[in-house]
Design a protein around this motif. Structure first.
Motif, PDB file in Angstrom:
ATOM      1  N   GLY A 104       0.830  -1.192   0.000  1.00  0.00           N
ATOM      2  CA  GLY A 104       0.000   0.000   0.000  1.00  0.00           C
ATOM      3  C   GLY A 104       0.865   1.242   0.000  1.00  0.00           C
ATOM      4  N   LEU A 105       0.279   2.362  -0.452  1.00  0.00           N
ATOM      5  CA  LEU A 105       1.007   3.630  -0.531  1.00  0.00           C
ATOM      6  C   LEU A 105       0.212   4.726   0.155  1.00  0.00           C
ATOM      7  N   LEU A 106       0.909   5.495   0.971  1.00  0.00           N
ATOM      8  CA  LEU A 106       0.352   6.686   1.619  1.00  0.00           C
ATOM      9  C   LEU A 106       1.267   7.842   1.220  1.00  0.00           C
ATOM     10  N   LEU A 107       0.795   8.684   0.309  1.00  0.00           N
ATOM     11  CA  LEU A 107       1.633   9.682  -0.360  1.00  0.00           C
ATOM     12  C   LEU A 107       1.221  11.077   0.092  1.00  0.00           C
ATOM     13  N   THR A 108       2.162  11.819   0.669  1.00  0.00           N
ATOM     14  CA  THR A 108       1.867  13.083   1.332  1.00  0.00           C
ATOM     15  C   THR A 108       2.582  14.238   0.647  1.00  0.00           C
ATOM     16  N   VAL A 109       1.828  15.281   0.307  1.00  0.00           N
ATOM     17  CA  VAL A 109       2.318  16.508  -0.353  1.00  0.00           C
ATOM     18  C   VAL A 109       3.322  16.178  -1.462  1.00  0.00           C
ATOM     19  N   GLY A 110       2.939  15.235  -2.311  1.00  0.00           N
ATOM     20  CA  GLY A 110       3.863  14.743  -3.316  1.00  0.00           C
ATOM     21  C   GLY A 110       3.543  15.193  -4.724  1.00  0.00           C
ATOM     22  N   PHE A 111       4.255  14.590  -5.671  1.00  0.00           N
ATOM     23  CA  PHE A 111       4.167  14.990  -7.073  1.00  0.00           C
ATOM     24  C   PHE A 111       4.697  13.859  -7.935  1.00  0.00           C
ATOM     25  N   ALA A 112       4.124  13.739  -9.141  1.00  0.00           N
ATOM     26  CA  ALA A 112       4.664  12.797 -10.114  1.00  0.00           C
ATOM     27  C   ALA A 112       5.702  13.473 -11.000  1.00  0.00           C
ATOM     28  N   GLN A 113       5.523  14.773 -11.200  1.00  0.00           N
ATOM     29  CA  GLN A 113       6.495  15.610 -11.907  1.00  0.00           C
ATOM     30  C   GLN A 113       6.604  16.940 -11.176  1.00  0.00           C
TER      31      GLN A 113
END
Length: 263
Positions: A112-121
């Protein structure tokens, strides 16, 4: 012999008890600086495993190994070496790219993934922040750099500052700023995980800071849109670094996501 695709002499944090939660920190941060409140809140029910990137914590500087693939593989290796075969990943900022990369490169491990204040680019806001950040770092003007980073706090935080509070925040930033911060920032400005995001097929939640002044909120929303089935949770007044009350809400949402998906 050091494996060429792993971080050399990594500073690994493993604490707590119970099911694992693996931590991927942000540029200019560390496991302790970015996840201290998470570790304190969850260590009675979770084993928290993290890896300080080159130039953070006690991991030696090594700009040539600041690569999302190397960081992802090294983080997975740290979790496996801590005794866990499968585990969810909690990433913050640059750490979201590390987490996504780990999920694609190690689908048999990441649940599982918990992604915080992130970006793909990186967006133009992040690129401009990194340009200024690295220019100040090149001048070795540490106090100016710390002041600049503090100035990127949310309006709600800055609105509560008087001069003394600002000076205290600058001093804390100086104390916690890692030697490899500028190199990590440059990595953040070069990330592209769009193709990897499309391959994600595990439970994912994306947390948005609605007043983020480092990564545009819309960029983090786009990260969620790029991942099939991802859940989006937005904190309207939060910036890129959550205040302790904001982090308490975030931690409650982390607990709920992990529980709902039996991770």
């Amino acid at each position: 012999m050091t494996h060429p695709h792993l971080v050399a002499d990594p500073d690994i944090i493993a604490t707590g008890t119970g099911a694992p939660l693996v931590l991927a920190h942000g540029a200019g941060g560390s496991v302790g600086a970015n996840f201290g409140q998470v570790i304190e809140a969850l260590s009675d029910t979770r084993t928290l495993v993290g890896l300080n990137y080159p130039g953070s914590g006690a991991t030696p500087e090594a700009p040539n190994t600041l690569d999302v693939n190397v960081l992802a593989d090294s983080l997975v290796r740290a979790a496996v070496d801590a005794g866990f075969e499968k585990f969810p990943l909690l990433g913050l900022s640059l750490g979201t790219a590390v987490a996504v990369t780990a999920a694609v490169r190690h689908p048999d491990r990441v649940t599982g993934l918990l992604l915080t204040v992130g970006f793909a680019q990186p967006d133009q806001q992040l690129r401009l922040v990194v340009d200024t950040w690295t220019a100040l770092a090149a001048r070795d003007d540490r106090r100016a750099l710390a002041g600049y980073l503090v100035s990127l706090s949310s309006p709600a935080v800055l609105g509560e500052f008087d001069r003394q509070a600002a000076d205290t925040a600058i001093a804390a930033t100086l104390e916690n700023y890692p030697a490899g911060g500028a190199d990590q920032a440059r990595l953040a400005a070069s990330v592209d995980t769009v193709a990897a995001c499309h391959q994600i097929g595990i439970p994912t939640v994306v947390f948005v800071g609605g007043q983020d002044r480092i990564v545009l909120p819309q960029t983090t929303r786009q990260l969620a849109e790029a991942i099939p089935g991802a859940t989006l949770i937005e904190y309207a007044t939060a910036g890129h670094i959550f205040t302790p009350p904001e982090a308490s809400v975030w931690i409650d949402d982390i607990r709920e996501f992990l529980r709902d998906h039996e991770l």
